[in-house]
Motif scaffolding. Structure first.
Motif, PDB file in Angstrom:
ATOM      1  N   GLY A 187     103.046 -66.637  -4.616  1.00 55.15           N
ATOM      2  CA  GLY A 187     102.288 -67.096  -5.677  1.00 55.15           C
ATOM      3  C   GLY A 187     103.083 -68.295  -6.692  1.00 55.15           C
ATOM      4  O   GLY A 187     104.052 -68.507  -6.536  1.00 55.15           O
ATOM      5  N   PRO A 188     102.072 -68.944  -7.324  1.00 53.79           N
ATOM      6  CA  PRO A 188     102.459 -69.797  -8.310  1.00 53.79           C
ATOM      7  C   PRO A 188     103.276 -69.539  -9.482  1.00 53.79           C
ATOM      8  O   PRO A 188     103.576 -70.492 -10.213  1.00 53.79           O
ATOM      9  N   GLY A 189     103.408 -68.177  -9.827  1.00 55.10           N
ATOM     10  CA  GLY A 189     103.980 -67.911 -11.083  1.00 55.10           C
ATOM     11  C   GLY A 189     105.493 -68.440 -11.259  1.00 55.10           C
ATOM     12  O   GLY A 189     105.602 -69.162 -12.119  1.00 55.10           O
ATOM     13  N   ALA A 190     106.225 -68.243 -10.356  1.00 58.48           N
ATOM     14  CA  ALA A 190     107.808 -68.526 -10.398  1.00 58.48           C
ATOM     15  C   ALA A 190     108.152 -70.212 -10.607  1.00 58.48           C
ATOM     16  O   ALA A 190     108.535 -70.736 -11.415  1.00 58.48           O
ATOM     17  N   ALA A 191     107.137 -70.912  -9.749  1.00 56.29           N
ATOM     18  CA  ALA A 191     106.957 -72.298  -9.692  1.00 56.29           C
ATOM     19  C   ALA A 191     106.670 -72.880 -11.228  1.00 56.29           C
ATOM     20  O   ALA A 191     107.169 -73.816 -11.787  1.00 56.29           O
ATOM     21  N   ALA A 192     105.685 -72.361 -11.518  1.00 62.70           N
ATOM     22  CA  ALA A 192     104.989 -72.656 -13.050  1.00 62.70           C
ATOM     23  C   ALA A 192     105.732 -72.424 -14.037  1.00 62.70           C
ATOM     24  O   ALA A 192     106.122 -73.143 -14.919  1.00 62.70           O
ATOM     25  N   VAL A 193     106.379 -71.339 -14.203  1.00 57.35           N
ATOM     26  CA  VAL A 193     107.501 -71.024 -15.426  1.00 57.35           C
ATOM     27  C   VAL A 193     108.629 -71.894 -15.290  1.00 57.35           C
ATOM     28  O   VAL A 193     109.241 -72.215 -16.504  1.00 57.35           O
ATOM     29  N   LEU A 194     108.855 -72.106 -14.070  1.00 57.38           N
ATOM     30  CA  LEU A 194     110.225 -73.068 -14.100  1.00 57.38           C
ATOM     31  C   LEU A 194     109.856 -74.713 -14.439  1.00 57.38           C
ATOM     32  O   LEU A 194     110.736 -75.322 -15.059  1.00 57.38           O
ATOM     33  N   ALA A 195     108.779 -75.144 -13.989  1.00 57.04           N
ATOM     34  CA  ALA A 195     108.314 -76.343 -14.397  1.00 57.04           C
ATOM     35  C   ALA A 195     108.020 -76.443 -16.017  1.00 57.04           C
ATOM     36  O   ALA A 195     108.518 -77.385 -16.610  1.00 57.04           O
ATOM     37  N   ALA A 196     107.418 -75.602 -16.337  1.00 56.99           N
ATOM     38  CA  ALA A 196     107.251 -75.216 -17.903  1.00 56.99           C
ATOM     39  C   ALA A 196     108.699 -75.340 -18.586  1.00 56.99           C
ATOM     40  O   ALA A 196     108.824 -75.962 -19.409  1.00 56.99           O
ATOM     41  N   TYR A 235     110.706 -60.177 -12.691  1.00 54.45           N
ATOM     42  CA  TYR A 235     110.567 -58.585 -12.614  1.00 54.45           C
ATOM     43  C   TYR A 235     109.511 -58.420 -11.553  1.00 54.45           C
ATOM     44  O   TYR A 235     109.580 -57.473 -10.642  1.00 54.45           O
ATOM     45  N   ARG A 236     108.522 -59.118 -11.577  1.00 55.05           N
ATOM     46  CA  ARG A 236     107.277 -59.428 -10.546  1.00 55.05           C
ATOM     47  C   ARG A 236     107.683 -59.957  -9.201  1.00 55.05           C
ATOM     48  O   ARG A 236     107.150 -59.402  -8.126  1.00 55.05           O
ATOM     49  N   THR A 237     108.602 -60.623  -9.204  1.00 56.52           N
ATOM     50  CA  THR A 237     108.780 -61.484  -7.688  1.00 56.52           C
ATOM     51  C   THR A 237     110.304 -61.174  -7.151  1.00 56.52           C
ATOM     52  O   THR A 237     110.415 -61.209  -6.020  1.00 56.52           O
ATOM     53  N   GLY A 238     111.242 -60.700  -7.997  1.00 60.78           N
ATOM     54  CA  GLY A 238     112.755 -60.758  -7.504  1.00 60.78           C
ATOM     55  C   GLY A 238     113.439 -61.868  -7.173  1.00 60.78           C
ATOM     56  O   GLY A 238     114.446 -61.847  -6.535  1.00 60.78           O
ATOM     57  N   SER A 239     112.876 -62.990  -7.162  1.00 57.45           N
ATOM     58  CA  SER A 239     113.529 -64.147  -7.020  1.00 57.45           C
ATOM     59  C   SER A 239     114.963 -64.410  -7.778  1.00 57.45           C
ATOM     60  O   SER A 239     115.089 -64.362  -8.878  1.00 57.45           O
ATOM     61  N   LEU A 240     115.901 -64.571  -7.178  1.00 57.63           N
ATOM     62  CA  LEU A 240     117.311 -64.860  -7.627  1.00 57.63           C
ATOM     63  C   LEU A 240     117.531 -65.979  -8.458  1.00 57.63           C
ATOM     64  O   LEU A 240     117.963 -66.155  -9.253  1.00 57.63           O
ATOM     65  N   ALA A 241     116.687 -67.030  -7.745  1.00 61.24           N
ATOM     66  CA  ALA A 241     116.680 -68.177  -8.585  1.00 61.24           C
ATOM     67  C   ALA A 241     116.070 -68.183 -10.025  1.00 61.24           C
ATOM     68  O   ALA A 241     116.597 -68.835 -11.005  1.00 61.24           O
ATOM     69  N   VAL A 242     114.928 -67.526 -10.157  1.00 58.15           N
ATOM     70  CA  VAL A 242     114.333 -67.422 -11.436  1.00 58.15           C
ATOM     71  C   VAL A 242     114.947 -66.267 -12.428  1.00 58.15           C
ATOM     72  O   VAL A 242     115.363 -66.405 -13.446  1.00 58.15           O
ATOM     73  N   ALA A 263     109.214 -65.161 -20.574  1.00 57.50           N
ATOM     74  CA  ALA A 263     108.448 -65.825 -19.274  1.00 57.50           C
ATOM     75  C   ALA A 263     109.010 -65.579 -17.848  1.00 57.50           C
ATOM     76  O   ALA A 263     108.734 -65.112 -17.124  1.00 57.50           O
ATOM     77  N   LYS A 264     110.601 -65.922 -18.214  1.00 54.54           N
ATOM     78  CA  LYS A 264     111.235 -66.048 -16.889  1.00 54.54           C
ATOM     79  C   LYS A 264     111.646 -64.576 -16.343  1.00 54.54           C
ATOM     80  O   LYS A 264     111.495 -64.087 -15.450  1.00 54.54           O
ATOM     81  N   ALA A 265     111.752 -63.704 -17.520  1.00 52.49           N
ATOM     82  CA  ALA A 265     112.069 -62.292 -17.035  1.00 52.49           C
ATOM     83  C   ALA A 265     110.858 -61.366 -16.587  1.00 52.49           C
ATOM     84  O   ALA A 265     111.141 -60.931 -15.504  1.00 52.49           O
ATOM     85  N   ALA A 266     109.855 -61.769 -17.124  1.00 53.80           N
ATOM     86  CA  ALA A 266     108.624 -61.230 -16.392  1.00 53.80           C
ATOM     87  C   ALA A 266     108.224 -61.677 -15.055  1.00 53.80           C
ATOM     88  O   ALA A 266     108.046 -60.936 -14.289  1.00 53.80           O
TER      89      ALA A 266
END
Length: 307
Positions: A115-124, A30-37, A24-27
């Motif tokens: 978008g909410p994807g990064a925050a959602a995967v980190l919360a999960a 890959y989509r956002t490029g966030s260094l934290a993710v 989930a985090k890798a996906a």
């Protein structure tokens, strides 16, 4: 559930949870490029690697005794834990290096997750890691497993790391892109701290250190609790892997027959071996009349218990 089944099951559960998280985090990375993710994805990838090692190590440690290993294979566990620590240090160092480089660059090229994807995967991730932490801690403490306890500690710090990464993602989206690599740095430091904790917790198992004082006192109390035991001395308790070997001398009346002395010895061994942390117990029976009672640690513990 016996110890073997419990330890093997926890290895499979942790492995499955970490595989899910790294995917989930890798996906999202890959989509956002966030260094934290991305740092969290690397963290989870490390978790997958050590989960495989833990699973293999727990399989070995739960094998029955054989001719080459008459006391069983539990002593492998501290080495498995140290291997986990090495992987933790490597992952933490790599993430910190990348994060510091991004911070020194000034933040101009830092990707901001939209978008909410990064925050959602980190919360999960934080929620899943909390469940794994509680599960591993319970199994590790119940079964006296340093490897599983080390896994629980890693999951505990992963919760904080996910929260830090979440703060970085939200901060970057709010217009502060440097919060993303700063959060990655916090993740890296949490990972490195976990490695230090794992090492410190397993060193005693490897160097044969004495167990906690309250456990040593309980060993003496159990020996003295037998009505025929007049004294205890030369008490030695030390870790052999995650378990404890105990040797001690007990004093009984010299007129006791060999059969009676043997029965006393067996009763004392059985009482001390009933302690969950204790593996082997070796008892030497001395005639009380020889006066071998010493002002040693056993007497100090007995006196302290009576205060």
């Amino acid at each position: 559930m016996d110890r073997k089944a419990a330890l093997r099951r926890v290895g499979l559960v942790v492995l499955a949870g970490n595989v899910l998280l790294v995917a989930a985090k890798a996906a999202v990375w890959y989509r956002t490029g966030s260094l934290a993710v991305g740092s969290e994805a690397v963290n989870s990838l490390t978790d997958v690697t050590y989960s495989v090692v833990i699973l293999g190590g727990l399989y070995l440690t739960t094998q029955p005794p054989d001719l080459e290993h008459p006391h069983g294979h539990e002593r492998i566990e501290p080495f498995v834990s140290l291997f986990v620590a090495a992987g933790i240090f490597a992952a933490g160092g790599a993430i910190l290096w990348s994060a510091v480089g991004a911070i020194r660059g000034g933040g101009g090229a830092i990707a901001v997750a939209q978008g909410p994807g990064a925050a959602a995967v980190l919360a999960a991730s934080a929620a899943i890691k909390y469940g794994l932490y509680r599960y591993c801690l319970r199994v590790g403490e119940t079964n006296n497993s340093p490897a599983v306890t080390a896994t629980a500690m890693d999951n505990r710090n992963d919760i904080l790391a996910s929260i830090a990464a979440l703060v970085g993602v939200l901060g970057a989206q709010a217009g502060y892109p440097l919060l993303d690599p700063l959060a990655a740095s916090a993740v890296a430091l949490a990972i490195l701290y976990t490695g230090v904790e794992v090492v410190l917790d397993n060193v005693n198992y490897l160097v044969g250190a004495a167990p906690p004082q309250d456990l040593r006192a309980e060993i003496v109390r159990r020996a003295l609790a037998h009505p025929e035991v007049e004294g205890v001395h030369d008490v030695v308790a030390h870790y052999v892997g995650p378990e404890i070997d105990v040797s001690l001398h007990i004093e009984v009346e010299g007129e006791r027959t060999l059969l009676e002395a043997h029965e006393i010895e067996s009763a004392v061994i059985e009482s001390i071996r009933a302690l969950d942390e204790v593996d082997d117990v070796f008892v030497h029976v001395d005639p009380r009349e020889l006066g071998e009672w010493k002002d040693d640690y056993a007497e100090q513990l007995a006196a302290r218990d009576g205060e």
